[in-house]
Design a protein around this motif. Structure first.
Motif, short mmCIF file in Angstrom:
data_model
loop_
_atom_site.label_atom_id
_atom_site.label_comp_id
_atom_site.label_asym_id
_atom_site.label_seq_id
_atom_site.Cartn_x
_atom_site.Cartn_y
_atom_site.Cartn_z
N ALA A 86 0.84 -1.20 0.00
CA ALA A 86 0.00 0.00 0.00
C ALA A 86 0.87 1.25 0.00
CB ALA A 86 -0.93 -0.02 1.22
N THR A 87 1.97 1.21 0.70
CA THR A 87 2.90 2.35 0.72
C THR A 87 3.48 2.60 -0.66
OG1 THR A 87 3.47 1.91 3.03
CG2 THR A 87 5.00 3.28 1.75
N ASP A 88 3.85 1.52 -1.35
CA ASP A 88 4.37 1.65 -2.72
C ASP A 88 3.34 2.33 -3.62
OD1 ASP A 88 6.70 0.36 -2.00
OD2 ASP A 88 6.00 -1.61 -2.68
N MET A 89 2.08 1.90 -3.52
CA MET A 89 1.05 2.39 -4.44
C MET A 89 0.64 3.83 -4.13
SD MET A 89 -1.30 -0.99 -5.04
CE MET A 89 -2.09 -0.28 -6.48
N THR A 90 0.82 4.25 -2.90
CA THR A 90 0.49 5.63 -2.55
C THR A 90 1.68 6.58 -2.69
OG1 THR A 90 0.94 5.16 -0.21
CG2 THR A 90 -1.34 4.95 -0.95
N ASN B 247 -16.08 9.15 0.73
CA ASN B 247 -14.69 9.08 1.18
C ASN B 247 -14.42 7.63 1.60
OD1 ASN B 247 -12.17 9.28 2.24
ND2 ASN B 247 -12.65 10.85 3.76
N PHE B 248 -13.87 6.86 0.66
CA PHE B 248 -13.68 5.43 0.90
C PHE B 248 -12.59 5.14 1.93
CE2 PHE B 248 -15.37 5.68 -3.47
CZ PHE B 248 -16.52 4.92 -3.30
N ALA B 249 -11.86 6.16 2.35
CA ALA B 249 -10.84 5.95 3.38
C ALA B 249 -11.49 5.48 4.68
CB ALA B 249 -10.05 7.23 3.62
N TYR B 250 -12.76 5.81 4.88
CA TYR B 250 -13.45 5.41 6.10
C TYR B 250 -13.64 3.90 6.18
CZ TYR B 250 -14.54 10.31 7.08
OH TYR B 250 -14.44 11.64 7.36
N ILE B 251 -13.58 3.20 5.04
CA ILE B 251 -13.73 1.74 5.07
C ILE B 251 -12.41 1.06 4.74
CG2 ILE B 251 -16.19 1.79 4.53
CD1 ILE B 251 -15.47 1.07 1.63
N GLY B 252 -11.30 1.77 4.92
CA GLY B 252 -9.98 1.16 4.78
C GLY B 252 -9.39 1.19 3.40
N MET B 253 -10.06 1.83 2.43
CA MET B 253 -9.50 1.93 1.08
C MET B 253 -8.47 3.06 1.04
SD MET B 253 -13.03 1.28 -1.11
CE MET B 253 -12.34 1.85 -2.66
N TYR B 254 -7.62 3.05 0.05
CA TYR B 254 -6.64 4.12 -0.11
C TYR B 254 -6.47 4.45 -1.58
CZ TYR B 254 -3.63 0.06 -1.03
OH TYR B 254 -3.10 -1.10 -1.53
N GLN B 255 -5.90 5.64 -1.86
CA GLN B 255 -5.76 6.12 -3.22
C GLN B 255 -4.31 6.00 -3.69
OE1 GLN B 255 -7.98 9.99 -2.70
NE2 GLN B 255 -8.75 9.41 -4.72
N VAL C 146 -1.19 7.17 -6.40
CA VAL C 146 -0.69 8.48 -6.82
C VAL C 146 -1.59 9.10 -7.89
CG1 VAL C 146 1.24 9.64 -7.97
CG2 VAL C 146 1.69 7.89 -6.24
N GLU C 147 -2.16 8.24 -8.74
CA GLU C 147 -3.03 8.73 -9.82
C GLU C 147 -4.45 9.00 -9.36
OE1 GLU C 147 0.34 6.42 -11.48
OE2 GLU C 147 -1.19 6.00 -9.96
N GLY C 148 -4.75 8.77 -8.09
CA GLY C 148 -6.09 9.05 -7.57
C GLY C 148 -7.07 7.90 -7.70
N LYS C 149 -6.58 6.70 -8.00
CA LYS C 149 -7.45 5.53 -8.10
C LYS C 149 -7.64 4.92 -6.71
CE LYS C 149 -5.31 4.68 -12.60
NZ LYS C 149 -4.48 3.76 -13.42
N TRP C 150 -8.87 4.50 -6.44
CA TRP C 150 -9.17 3.89 -5.14
C TRP C 150 -8.88 2.40 -5.17
CZ3 TRP C 150 -9.93 6.27 -0.70
CH2 TRP C 150 -10.43 7.59 -0.69
N VAL C 151 -8.13 1.91 -4.20
CA VAL C 151 -7.81 0.48 -4.08
C VAL C 151 -8.80 -0.15 -3.12
CG1 VAL C 151 -6.08 -1.23 -3.47
CG2 VAL C 151 -5.38 0.92 -4.54
N ILE C 152 -9.55 -1.13 -3.62
CA ILE C 152 -10.58 -1.80 -2.81
C ILE C 152 -9.90 -2.83 -1.92
CG2 ILE C 152 -12.64 -3.25 -2.90
CD1 ILE C 152 -13.18 -2.06 -5.70
N THR C 153 -10.07 -2.69 -0.63
CA THR C 153 -9.46 -3.62 0.32
C THR C 153 -10.47 -4.63 0.88
OG1 THR C 153 -9.82 -1.96 2.04
CG2 THR C 153 -7.65 -2.00 0.99
N ASP C 154 -11.76 -4.31 0.82
CA ASP C 154 -12.80 -5.20 1.30
C ASP C 154 -14.00 -5.04 0.36
OD1 ASP C 154 -15.14 -6.24 2.67
OD2 ASP C 154 -13.91 -6.33 4.48
N VAL C 155 -14.25 -6.06 -0.46
CA VAL C 155 -15.30 -5.95 -1.48
C VAL C 155 -16.66 -5.71 -0.86
CG1 VAL C 155 -16.52 -7.20 -3.29
CG2 VAL C 155 -14.04 -7.34 -3.16
#
Length: 387
Positions: free
Chosen positions: A242-246, A336-344, A346-355
């Motif tokens: 996740a750190t790499d992708m952000t 704001n998907f950060a509230y459910i553990g997702m993160y963005q 560098v390009e602003g794409k949301w990474v789904i961590t829990d479907v």
């Protein structure tokens, strides 16, 4: 129950009654029916990643899914069908035949319930998923010009070919029954759907196909750009954290994955990013030469062989890192998907961590609405009887 064949209405009803008596079945009460509902994903670019469990599996796989129009709209369905017919051969030729990215490469359309149509572009191969998606992006970047230059006579012949296939007479009652089950399963009961699509096909123009591309798929023009990238990573693949992708652009991650795979050397992302920043002033050939000296191919006596499959991928990845395509300017999501553990990224794409959590934040499409009035009787269709 569906009864199809050369029956008189009374014979069909009698056959259905006999079957019911033998089975002694009862219809489910209304509250026990589970209607099919499709998640109405809000505009944005999403990534879903999954790590494979088989340590011996070397293949990775990706599917880029673009949401395009409504399945209930005949023009959307027929325009998408034509778009896929034009795109799929060139997509296969570029990514499978020329780039040798994998044995399972294709483009197709799909739909779920009464929701949206999708264009799915898939690649399965040994390259890392980030690189595979970058190559899909490269194809998308150049395909618009293909549509602009597409021959109108060839387009007309394509339409005639699809219409001719749709008008082919079915060769068995079983085939006709299967065709009827589709609108029954979907809940529309539109048994004239094929005739509607043929009529719509004859009205679609090449400009309509280009318009669909720009409205839904072209990242530089689509206003409500909605895309989900599904990634399956081989268990032994170098899986970005996740750190790499952000922290790092996808082009850097794709290049690093190619280098690690082909050279069997660890890659420091910070050093690689610095290399790209300094290489932008060089020609592609000089930059590739410098990269080859820094990361020599494993088990090779030659530092650089551009004809080798591995270096061909590295060259493509390097070009994409040095000359990134214009990315879609992602609008701020209403959620704001950060509230459910997702993160963005560098390009602003949301990474789904829990479907399941992600689905819970999205609205659902409405249920299918029948296009004809349902009557508890028999209906004649194409000289057969539907009960």
């Amino acid at each position: 129950m569906l009864v199809v064949g050369n029956f008189e209405p009374a014979e069909a009803v009698d056959a259905a009654q006999q079957v019911n008596q033998m089975l002694k079945s009862q219809p489910l009460p209304a509250h026990s029916h589970m209607p099919s509902r499709m998640v109405n994903i809000e505009p944005g670019h999403y990534i879903y990643r999954h790590m494979g469990e088989d340590p011996n599996m070397l293949n990775n796989a990706v599917v880029a899914t673009f949401y395009c129009g409504m399945v209930t709209n005949p023009k959307d369905r027929t325009t998408m069908a034509l778009l896929v017919q034009i795109a799929k051969d060139q997509f296969f030729d570029q990514l499978r035949t020329k780039e040798q990215l994998g044995y399972n490469v294709g483009a197709s359309t799909n739909s779920f319930g009464s929701g949206k149509l999708t264009l799915d572009m898939r690649v399965q191969g040994e390259s890392n998923p980030t690189y595979l998606l970058q190559r899909i992006d490269s194809f998308i970047h150049g395909f618009r010009q293909t549509l602009v230059e597409f021959d109108t006579v060839k387009f007309g012949a394509l339409v005639e070919s699809i219409v001719g296939k749709a008008n082919e007479q079915l060769t068995s009652v079983d085939a006709e029954a299967n065709r009827m089950w589709t609108p029954i399963y979907k809940g529309t009961y539109n048994f004239a759907r094929l005739a509607d699509e043929v009529e719509s096909l004859q009205k679609v123009r090449l400009d309509d196909v280009l318009d669909m591309w720009d409205r839904y798929i072209n990242p530089e023009t689509a206003v409500a750009y909605t895309r989900v990238d599904s990634q399956l990573w081989a268990a032994k693949a170098s899986y970005p954290s996740a750190t790499d992708m952000t922290t790092w652009p996808e082009s850097i991650l794709a290049l690093a994955g190619c280098l690690e795979s082909e050279t069997h050397m660890p890659v420091d992302l910070s050093d690689l990013s610095h290399f790209i920043n300094t290489a932008v002033t060089q020609t592609s050939a000089d930059a590739l030469g410098s990269l080859a000296h820094q990361y020599p191919m494993a088990n090779s006596t030659q530092v650089l062989d551009e004809t080798a499959s591995g270096w061909s991928k590295i060259k493509n990845a390097l070009d994409m890192a040095m000359n990134p395509h214009n990315q879609h300017t992602l609008q701020d999501s209403e959620t704001n998907f950060a509230y459910i553990g997702m993160y963005q990224t560098v390009e602003g794409k949301w990474v789904i961590t829990d479907v399941e959590k992600f689905k819970a934040t999205q609205a659902l499409h409405g249920l299918a609405v029948p296009v004809i009035k349902l009557i508890p009787n028999t209906t004649a269709f194409n000289d057969h009887t539907i009960v």
